[in-house]
Motif scaffolding. Sequence first.
Motif, PDB file in Angstrom:
ATOM      1  N   UNK A   1     -81.470   4.193   5.157  1.00 34.74           N
ATOM      2  CA  UNK A   1     -81.143   4.873   6.398  1.00 34.74           C
ATOM      3  C   UNK A   1     -82.232   5.818   6.888  1.00 34.74           C
ATOM      4  N   UNK A   2     -83.294   5.977   6.102  1.00 38.45           N
ATOM      5  CA  UNK A   2     -84.401   6.837   6.500  1.00 38.45           C
ATOM      6  C   UNK A   2     -85.558   5.962   6.972  1.00 38.45           C
ATOM      7  N   UNK A   3     -86.320   6.468   7.925  1.00 38.08           N
ATOM      8  CA  UNK A   3     -87.478   5.742   8.424  1.00 38.08           C
ATOM      9  C   UNK A   3     -88.734   6.575   8.201  1.00 38.08           C
ATOM     10  N   UNK A   4     -89.545   6.147   7.246  1.00 38.22           N
ATOM     11  CA  UNK A   4     -90.806   6.832   6.995  1.00 38.22           C
ATOM     12  C   UNK A   4     -91.715   6.727   8.222  1.00 38.22           C
ATOM     13  N   UNK A   5     -91.693   5.576   8.867  1.00 36.37           N
ATOM     14  CA  UNK A   5     -92.492   5.340  10.078  1.00 36.37           C
ATOM     15  C   UNK A   5     -92.173   6.406  11.132  1.00 36.37           C
ATOM     16  N   UNK A   6     -90.903   6.653  11.351  1.00 35.87           N
ATOM     17  CA  UNK A   6     -90.446   7.659  12.311  1.00 35.87           C
ATOM     18  C   UNK A   6     -90.950   9.049  11.921  1.00 35.87           C
ATOM     19  N   UNK A   7     -90.786   9.411  10.643  1.00 36.62           N
ATOM     20  CA  UNK A   7     -91.192  10.741  10.182  1.00 36.62           C
ATOM     21  C   UNK A   7     -92.697  10.938  10.257  1.00 36.62           C
ATOM     22  N   UNK A   8     -93.460   9.895   9.971  1.00 36.07           N
ATOM     23  CA  UNK A   8     -94.919  10.003  10.054  1.00 36.07           C
ATOM     24  C   UNK A   8     -95.343  10.299  11.488  1.00 36.07           C
ATOM     25  N   UNK A   9     -94.735   9.635  12.451  1.00 31.40           N
ATOM     26  CA  UNK A   9     -95.094   9.890  13.845  1.00 31.40           C
ATOM     27  C   UNK A   9     -94.699  11.300  14.288  1.00 31.40           C
ATOM     28  N   UNK A  10     -93.588  11.798  13.817  1.00 32.92           N
ATOM     29  CA  UNK A  10     -93.218  13.184  14.125  1.00 32.92           C
ATOM     30  C   UNK A  10     -94.213  14.139  13.484  1.00 32.92           C
TER      31      UNK A  10
END
Length: 100
Positions: free
Chosen positions: A32-41
């Motif tokens: 349910x977590x997205x590393x891709x999303x967190x990296x962009x943030x």
Amino acid sequence: MTDLLEALMILCFGLSWPISIRKSYVSRTAKGKSLFFEVFIWIGYVFGIVRKAMLFAANPDQNWLFFLAWAFYVLNIVEISIDMALYFRNKKLDEKAEKQ
């Protein structure tokens, strides 16, 4: 006024990270977590910090709100870094659970 609005925006974002960190820590899963999303943030926060550094270099005579927003950027990048580290911990825990 714009520095206050920026500080409030970053504060609101910053309030959500402890919740995400706690959920990541307690759940012990990366599902349910997205590393891709967190990296962009995370990259977005780096851009914000660089912008603040450029503004300060151009005009070192800033008010306290300028530095408050700066502090929130730094706090947010630390918080998201913790959440990203927990992602990797949880990913290993998921792999370990799948082997069993």
